[in-house]
Scaffold this motif. Structure first.
Motif, mmCIF file in Angstrom:
data_model
loop_
_atom_site.group_PDB
_atom_site.id
_atom_site.type_symbol
_atom_site.label_atom_id
_atom_site.label_comp_id
_atom_site.label_asym_id
_atom_site.label_seq_id
_atom_site.Cartn_x
_atom_site.Cartn_y
_atom_site.Cartn_z
ATOM 1 N N LEU A 53 1.049 -1.456 -0.068
ATOM 2 C CA LEU A 53 0.096 -0.079 0.033
ATOM 3 C C LEU A 53 0.957 1.312 0.075
ATOM 4 O O LEU A 53 0.642 2.255 -0.630
ATOM 5 N N VAL A 54 2.023 1.303 0.716
ATOM 6 C CA VAL A 54 2.845 2.225 0.685
ATOM 7 C C VAL A 54 3.452 2.619 -0.729
ATOM 8 O O VAL A 54 3.161 3.698 -1.208
ATOM 9 N N ARG A 55 3.842 1.510 -1.603
ATOM 10 C CA ARG A 55 4.051 1.744 -2.957
ATOM 11 C C ARG A 55 2.872 2.170 -3.671
ATOM 12 O O ARG A 55 3.125 3.072 -4.568
ATOM 13 N N MET A 56 1.837 1.532 -3.508
ATOM 14 C CA MET A 56 0.534 2.066 -4.439
ATOM 15 C C MET A 56 0.137 3.649 -4.159
ATOM 16 O O MET A 56 -0.004 4.407 -5.024
ATOM 17 N N LEU A 72 0.862 3.175 9.259
ATOM 18 C CA LEU A 72 0.860 3.338 7.715
ATOM 19 C C LEU A 72 1.089 4.649 7.340
ATOM 20 O O LEU A 72 1.673 4.887 6.117
ATOM 21 N N ARG A 73 0.299 5.665 7.546
ATOM 22 C CA ARG A 73 0.325 6.935 7.179
ATOM 23 C C ARG A 73 1.522 7.417 7.173
ATOM 24 O O ARG A 73 2.344 7.949 6.083
ATOM 25 N N LYS A 74 2.387 7.265 8.134
ATOM 26 C CA LYS A 74 3.688 7.639 8.503
ATOM 27 C C LYS A 74 4.817 6.951 7.721
ATOM 28 O O LYS A 74 5.637 7.621 7.066
ATOM 29 N N SER A 75 4.359 5.614 7.083
ATOM 30 C CA SER A 75 5.346 5.228 6.196
ATOM 31 C C SER A 75 5.176 5.467 4.836
ATOM 32 O O SER A 75 6.307 5.904 4.481
ATOM 33 N N ALA A 80 7.753 9.185 0.725
ATOM 34 C CA ALA A 80 7.441 10.338 0.068
ATOM 35 C C ALA A 80 8.611 10.970 0.269
ATOM 36 O O ALA A 80 9.347 11.693 -0.773
ATOM 37 N N LYS A 81 9.079 11.341 1.486
ATOM 38 C CA LYS A 81 10.013 12.272 1.631
ATOM 39 C C LYS A 81 11.526 11.748 1.057
ATOM 40 O O LYS A 81 12.215 12.507 0.657
ATOM 41 N N ARG A 82 11.440 10.406 1.015
ATOM 42 C CA ARG A 82 12.776 9.750 0.525
ATOM 43 C C ARG A 82 12.979 9.916 -0.757
ATOM 44 O O ARG A 82 14.049 10.405 -1.484
ATOM 45 N N ALA A 83 11.711 9.578 -1.552
ATOM 46 C CA ALA A 83 11.501 10.128 -3.174
ATOM 47 C C ALA A 83 12.072 11.343 -3.151
ATOM 48 O O ALA A 83 12.845 11.759 -4.407
#
Length: 102
Positions: A53-56, A72-75, A80-83
């Motif tokens: 779901l993170v990737r999705m 999960l929201r934090k993950s 997104a921050k890493r990207a």
């Protein structure tokens, strides 16, 4: 917490989908969908692998967001921050593809 460690048991996540992105319902099995007056939809997604779901969520480009569970929201936010950081630093500063000149 690492949501990947919870991947052995099914879990449910609550997501919100932008009003103009009803196509998301075609690619995710969203249940208990409620539509607000502004067209925003919320619903539940059953998943076995939280990282999926993170990737999705990242692939949806911001038209949907995880509301719960909080970890999960934090993950998703952390991914997104890493990207963003990888692209903000410019080419060839964070990784290199085999054979690609930097």
């Amino acid at each position: 917490p690492d949501v990947a460690s919870e991947s052995a048991k099914p879990m449910s996540a609550v997501i919100a989908i932008d009003s103009g992105a009803s196509w998301v319902l075609d690619i995710l099995a969203v249940t208990d969908v409620d539509e607000s007056a502004d067209g925003t939809m919320t619903g539940s997604v059953l998943l076995h692998d939280p990282e999926w779901l993170v990737r999705m969520m990242l692939s949806l480009g911001g038209v949907a967001e995880v509301l719960a569970p909080t970890d999960l929201r934090k993950s998703v936010a952390d991914a997104a921050k890493r990207a963003l950081a990888a692209y903000a630093e410019g080419p060839c500063t964070t990784m290199s593809t085999k054979g690609a000149p930097c």
